[in-house]
Scaffold this motif. Structure first.
Motif, short mmCIF file in Angstrom:
data_model
loop_
_atom_site.label_atom_id
_atom_site.label_comp_id
_atom_site.label_asym_id
_atom_site.label_seq_id
_atom_site.Cartn_x
_atom_site.Cartn_y
_atom_site.Cartn_z
N GLU A 1 0.82 -1.22 0.00
CA GLU A 1 0.00 0.00 0.00
C GLU A 1 0.85 1.26 0.00
O GLU A 1 0.56 2.21 -0.73
CB GLU A 1 -0.92 0.02 1.22
CG GLU A 1 -2.14 -0.86 1.08
CD GLU A 1 -3.09 -0.68 2.25
OE1 GLU A 1 -3.37 0.48 2.63
OE2 GLU A 1 -3.53 -1.70 2.79
N TYR B 1 2.38 1.76 -3.37
CA TYR B 1 1.36 2.19 -4.32
C TYR B 1 1.09 3.69 -4.19
O TYR B 1 1.03 4.42 -5.18
CB TYR B 1 0.08 1.39 -4.14
CG TYR B 1 -1.05 1.87 -5.00
CD1 TYR B 1 -1.06 1.63 -6.37
CD2 TYR B 1 -2.09 2.62 -4.46
CE1 TYR B 1 -2.08 2.09 -7.18
CE2 TYR B 1 -3.12 3.08 -5.26
CZ TYR B 1 -3.11 2.82 -6.61
OH TYR B 1 -4.12 3.29 -7.41
N ARG B 2 0.93 4.16 -2.94
CA ARG B 2 0.70 5.60 -2.72
C ARG B 2 1.88 6.41 -3.25
O ARG B 2 1.70 7.41 -3.95
CB ARG B 2 0.50 5.88 -1.23
CG ARG B 2 -0.83 5.45 -0.67
CD ARG B 2 -1.05 5.98 0.74
NE ARG B 2 0.01 5.61 1.66
CZ ARG B 2 -0.04 4.57 2.48
NH1 ARG B 2 -1.09 3.78 2.49
NH2 ARG B 2 0.96 4.33 3.30
N TYR B 3 3.09 5.98 -2.92
CA TYR B 3 4.30 6.66 -3.37
C TYR B 3 4.36 6.71 -4.90
O TYR B 3 4.60 7.77 -5.49
CB TYR B 3 5.53 5.96 -2.79
CG TYR B 3 6.84 6.36 -3.41
CD1 TYR B 3 7.35 7.63 -3.20
CD2 TYR B 3 7.57 5.47 -4.19
CE1 TYR B 3 8.56 8.00 -3.77
CE2 TYR B 3 8.77 5.83 -4.74
CZ TYR B 3 9.27 7.10 -4.53
OH TYR B 3 10.46 7.47 -5.09
N THR C 1 1.89 6.38 -7.01
CA THR C 1 0.79 7.18 -7.55
C THR C 1 1.17 8.65 -7.61
O THR C 1 0.93 9.33 -8.61
CB THR C 1 -0.49 6.99 -6.71
OG1 THR C 1 -0.86 5.61 -6.74
CG2 THR C 1 -1.64 7.82 -7.25
N ALA D 1 -2.75 6.70 -11.16
CA ALA D 1 -3.03 5.46 -10.43
C ALA D 1 -2.81 4.24 -11.32
O ALA D 1 -2.28 3.22 -10.89
CB ALA D 1 -4.47 5.50 -9.90
N SER E 1 -4.94 11.84 -7.83
CA SER E 1 -4.15 10.78 -7.19
C SER E 1 -3.97 11.06 -5.72
O SER E 1 -4.08 10.18 -4.88
CB SER E 1 -2.77 10.68 -7.85
OG SER E 1 -2.91 10.30 -9.18
N GLN F 1 -7.25 10.58 -3.72
CA GLN F 1 -7.60 9.16 -3.59
C GLN F 1 -6.70 8.46 -2.58
O GLN F 1 -7.15 7.57 -1.87
CB GLN F 1 -7.45 8.45 -4.94
CG GLN F 1 -8.52 8.84 -5.94
CD GLN F 1 -8.20 8.30 -7.32
OE1 GLN F 1 -7.22 7.62 -7.54
NE2 GLN F 1 -9.06 8.63 -8.27
N SER F 2 -5.44 8.85 -2.51
CA SER F 2 -4.49 8.13 -1.68
C SER F 2 -4.43 8.62 -0.24
O SER F 2 -4.17 7.84 0.66
CB SER F 2 -3.08 8.24 -2.28
OG SER F 2 -3.05 7.63 -3.52
N TYR F 3 -4.61 9.93 0.00
CA TYR F 3 -4.27 10.48 1.30
C TYR F 3 -5.37 11.21 2.04
O TYR F 3 -5.36 11.25 3.26
CB TYR F 3 -3.10 11.45 1.17
CG TYR F 3 -1.82 10.79 0.78
CD1 TYR F 3 -1.16 9.96 1.67
CD2 TYR F 3 -1.29 10.97 -0.48
CE1 TYR F 3 0.02 9.34 1.31
CE2 TYR F 3 -0.11 10.34 -0.83
CZ TYR F 3 0.54 9.54 0.06
OH TYR F 3 1.69 8.93 -0.28
N PHE G 1 3.95 11.60 4.45
CA PHE G 1 2.91 10.61 4.26
C PHE G 1 3.38 9.18 4.48
O PHE G 1 2.58 8.32 4.80
CB PHE G 1 2.27 10.77 2.89
CG PHE G 1 1.65 12.13 2.70
CD1 PHE G 1 0.52 12.49 3.40
CD2 PHE G 1 2.25 13.06 1.88
CE1 PHE G 1 -0.04 13.75 3.26
CE2 PHE G 1 1.70 14.32 1.73
CZ PHE G 1 0.56 14.67 2.42
N GLU G 2 4.67 8.92 4.28
CA GLU G 2 5.18 7.57 4.50
C GLU G 2 6.00 7.47 5.78
O GLU G 2 6.44 6.39 6.15
CB GLU G 2 5.99 7.09 3.29
CG GLU G 2 5.21 7.04 2.00
CD GLU G 2 3.90 6.26 2.10
OE1 GLU G 2 3.82 5.30 2.89
OE2 GLU G 2 2.94 6.62 1.39
#
Length: 161
Positions: free
Chosen positions: A12, A15-17, A19, A25, A87, A90-92, A123-124
């Motif tokens: 996950e 994927y976020r990174y 994106t 996406a 993106s 949707q991710s954050y 975010f990570e």
């Protein structure tokens, strides 16, 4: 380590990174598949890796860079900003559309290198040293990119406020 557990642990987040890095996406899904293909090829080496998190993000970054080099895109600035906003939201972000729009616009205003550091740091939850290992830069360079990126985003957001 089994590939399934790598996916459970890092899928996950990568994927976020991807994106954000690729601004798509769909492209992130394709590259993530390549990342895990590459990790399967590296499976013998994985037990010798000191920091598995850094290693898998480094593989993800290298695959994303390889993808970007092979795919020559001519996008207008407005289209890039729109894709990034989609993106990012949707991710954050949650339901506050005005905040997500402003943050996405601010992220779109800064250079890719600064955006990458901000995404990985905030975010990570990576440290500057981990980001330095992922990007192949010094931790001082990474910290500077973070500071300059945050300053640019702050200036942009203050101008909108």
């Amino acid at each position: 380590m089994k590939i399934e557990s790598l996916f459970d642990q890092f899928g996950e987040a990568m994927y976020r990174y991807l994106t954000i890095k690729l601004r798509s996406a769909r492209d992130a899904e394709d590259v993530l598949q390549e990342v895990f293909f590459r990790l399967v090829k590296y499976s013998v080496r994985l037990r010798f890796v000191r920091n598995l998190r850094v290693f898998v993000f480094r593989v993800a970054r290298n695959e994303a860079d390889r993808f970007l080099r092979s795919k020559i895109q001519e996008e207008k600035v407005a289209r890039e900003s729109t894709l990034l906003a989609q993106s990012f939201s949707q991710s954050y972000l949650g339901p506050d559309e005005s905040t997500e729009r402003l943050v996405s616009e601010a992220l779109a205003q800064i250079p890719d290198e600064q955006r990458e550091v901000i995404v990985l740091k905030i975010f990570e939850g990576m440290t500057f040293n981990e980001i330095a290992e992922v990007s192949g830069e010094s931790s001082n360079t990474v910290a500077s990119r973070y500071r300059y990126g945050i300053e640019k985003m702050r200036s942009f957001l203050e101008g909108k406020g």
